[in-house]
Design a protein around this motif. Structure first.
Motif, PDB file in Angstrom:
ATOM      1  N   ARG A  60       0.839  -1.204   0.000  1.00 25.54           N
ATOM      2  CA  ARG A  60       0.000   0.000   0.000  1.00 25.54           C
ATOM      3  C   ARG A  60       0.873   1.251   0.000  1.00 25.54           C
ATOM      4  O   ARG A  60       2.001   1.227   0.484  1.00 25.54           O
ATOM      5  CB  ARG A  60      -0.876   0.062   1.260  1.00 25.54           C
ATOM      6  N   LYS A  61       0.329   2.322  -0.519  1.00 23.84           N
ATOM      7  CA  LYS A  61       0.941   3.645  -0.379  1.00 23.84           C
ATOM      8  C   LYS A  61       0.092   4.482   0.558  1.00 23.84           C
ATOM      9  O   LYS A  61      -1.144   4.309   0.622  1.00 23.84           O
ATOM     10  CB  LYS A  61       1.040   4.348  -1.722  1.00 23.84           C
ATOM     11  N   ILE A  62       0.763   5.369   1.254  1.00 26.27           N
ATOM     12  CA  ILE A  62       0.054   6.377   2.039  1.00 26.27           C
ATOM     13  C   ILE A  62       0.246   7.698   1.306  1.00 26.27           C
ATOM     14  O   ILE A  62       1.329   7.983   0.791  1.00 26.27           O
ATOM     15  CB  ILE A  62       0.618   6.487   3.466  1.00 26.27           C
ATOM     16  N   GLY A  63      -0.804   8.485   1.217  1.00 25.94           N
ATOM     17  CA  GLY A  63      -0.712   9.769   0.532  1.00 25.94           C
ATOM     18  C   GLY A  63      -1.116  10.904   1.446  1.00 25.94           C
ATOM     19  O   GLY A  63      -1.733  10.698   2.498  1.00 25.94           O
ATOM     20  N   LEU A  64      -0.747  12.111   1.041  1.00 24.80           N
ATOM     21  CA  LEU A  64      -1.195  13.326   1.719  1.00 24.80           C
ATOM     22  C   LEU A  64      -0.746  13.366   3.172  1.00 24.80           C
ATOM     23  O   LEU A  64      -1.517  13.712   4.075  1.00 24.80           O
ATOM     24  CB  LEU A  64      -2.720  13.436   1.599  1.00 24.80           C
ATOM     25  N   THR A  65       0.512  12.986   3.368  1.00 23.21           N
ATOM     26  CA  THR A  65       1.070  12.969   4.721  1.00 23.21           C
ATOM     27  C   THR A  65       1.793  14.268   5.057  1.00 23.21           C
ATOM     28  O   THR A  65       1.956  14.590   6.224  1.00 23.21           O
ATOM     29  CB  THR A  65       2.094  11.826   4.840  1.00 23.21           C
ATOM     30  N   GLY A 232       4.698   7.889   2.379  1.00 23.66           N
ATOM     31  CA  GLY A 232       4.207   9.234   2.070  1.00 23.66           C
ATOM     32  C   GLY A 232       5.334  10.225   1.851  1.00 23.66           C
ATOM     33  O   GLY A 232       6.436  10.082   2.400  1.00 23.66           O
ATOM     34  N   ALA A 233       5.019  11.248   1.061  1.00 21.70           N
ATOM     35  CA  ALA A 233       6.039  12.223   0.668  1.00 21.70           C
ATOM     36  C   ALA A 233       6.615  12.944   1.882  1.00 21.70           C
ATOM     37  O   ALA A 233       5.902  13.273   2.833  1.00 21.70           O
ATOM     38  CB  ALA A 233       5.426  13.236  -0.288  1.00 21.70           C
ATOM     39  N   LEU A 234       7.930  13.230   1.808  1.00 22.67           N
ATOM     40  CA  LEU A 234       8.605  14.001   2.864  1.00 22.67           C
ATOM     41  C   LEU A 234       8.665  15.487   2.513  1.00 22.67           C
ATOM     42  O   LEU A 234       9.038  16.308   3.341  1.00 22.67           O
ATOM     43  CB  LEU A 234      10.031  13.482   3.061  1.00 22.67           C
TER      44      LEU A 234
HETATM   45  C1  LIG Z   1      -1.602  12.754  -4.424  1.00 19.50           C
HETATM   46  C2  LIG Z   1      -0.715  11.952  -3.857  1.00 19.50           C
HETATM   47  C3  LIG Z   1       0.010  12.302  -2.670  1.00 19.50           C
HETATM   48  C4  LIG Z   1       0.952  11.472  -2.150  1.00 19.50           C
HETATM   49  O1  LIG Z   1       1.276  10.319  -2.697  1.00 19.50           O
HETATM   50  C5  LIG Z   1       1.741  11.820  -0.954  1.00 19.50           C
HETATM   51  O2  LIG Z   1       1.464  12.868  -0.363  1.00 19.50           O
HETATM   52  O3  LIG Z   1       2.641  11.072  -0.602  1.00 19.50           O
END
Ligand SMILES: C=C/C=C(\O)C(=O)O
Length: 270
Positions: A60-65, A232-234
């Motif tokens: 899984r990926k986590i987004g919007l972190t 999630g993105a840093l």
């Molecule tokens: C829209 C995607 C956002 C991410 O993947 C993230 O914040 O890591």
């Protein structure tokens, strides 16, 4: 339209966008306003269809972190999406032109689990015990929705805007790295385009992973041994175009790179 029909309609619109390579209008207009549960129902249809087609779910990926990405997209809560094996791009193989519609690149910490995380209330100790190793990673996010005009419902329905991912090649056990204080720098064609630290990912990539583990266990679909988690993105996302080369460096984890081939580039491509 019934709620079920609306979920199926949104899934069909996103599927058609993926099939044709032509981004679609936001699907939030088809679903009840701010109905994140309906958006996850759309995502589930995508996952079920993918599995039926023989794709292999690997995590899984986590987004919007990160606050920076939340500001870029105007969305203020984390979400998750599915990672399939065919979304992995080996380091060193350029990404073929036209493979993605509106790519942007993020640098993040990947965790690979060596044990299941079945509990709805996982602790940091559970997570540390269950994590086999960490890797630096690039996630190439891509929206099937035109102009990235997304809200939380759009991105959740669209598999958390996941496109592809690239993993670094040197696994690092968690006792060798402080993920919370790790600094990240992402360069595009040699210029710095994104910076952050582990703290920018919901306080720590481990906190983000705990959120995911608890959320998935609560949904009855817990993380398992072998799963890959993109935490999630840093830092902020960077727009990518044909010919661009990206490298992320994360303290303690090393580097990971990828390149977007241009139409004239020869050789093997992912
Ligand atoms: C829209 C995607 C956002 C991410 O993947 C993230 O914040 O890591």
């Amino acid at each position: 339209m019934s709620a079920t029909d609306a979920v199926h309609e949104a899934a069909a619109v996103l599927r058609e966008a993926a099939r044709t390579g032509v981004p679609c209008p936001p699907v939030r207009t088809l679903l009840p306003e701010e109905d994140v549960a309906a958006a996850y129902a759309v995502q589930r249809l995508y996952v079920e269809r993918s599995l039926a087609e023989g794709r292999r779910l690997v995590g899984r990926k986590i987004g919007l972190t990160s606050p920076a990405v939340q500001r870029q997209l105007g969305v203020g809560q984390p979400d998750f999406g599915a990672l399939f094996a065919d979304m992995a791009v080996p380091e060193g193989l350029p990404i073929a032109p036209g493979r993605l519609m509106q790519p942007k690149v993020e640098a993040e910490v990947a965790l690979v689990l060596g044990a299941d995380l079945p509990h709805r209330d996982p602790t940091a100790a559970d997570l540390l015990r269950a994590t086999a190793f960490a890797l630096p990673a690039l996630e190439i996010v891509d929206s099937r929705i035109a102009g990235w005009d997304i809200g939380i419902v759009d991105t959740v329905a669209d598999n958390a805007s996941c496109g592809l991912y690239v993993l670094g090649g040197t696994p690092v056990p968690l006792d060798r790295v402080d993920l919370r204080d790790a600094a990240m720098t992402l360069t595009k064609n040699g210029e710095t385009v994104s910076q952050g630290t582990g703290r920018d990912c919901l306080g720590s990539p481990l906190t983000a992973a705990l959120w995911l583990a608890a959320t998935l266990a609560g949904l009855g679909d817990p993380l398992k041994a072998g799963d890959l988690v993109l935490t999630g993105a840093l830092g902020p996302m960077a727009v990518a175009a044909e010919g661009d080369e990206f490298t992320a460096r994360i303290d303690g984890l090393g580097t990971v790179s990828t390149a977007f081939a241009s139409a004239t580039t020869q050789g093997a491509r992912a």
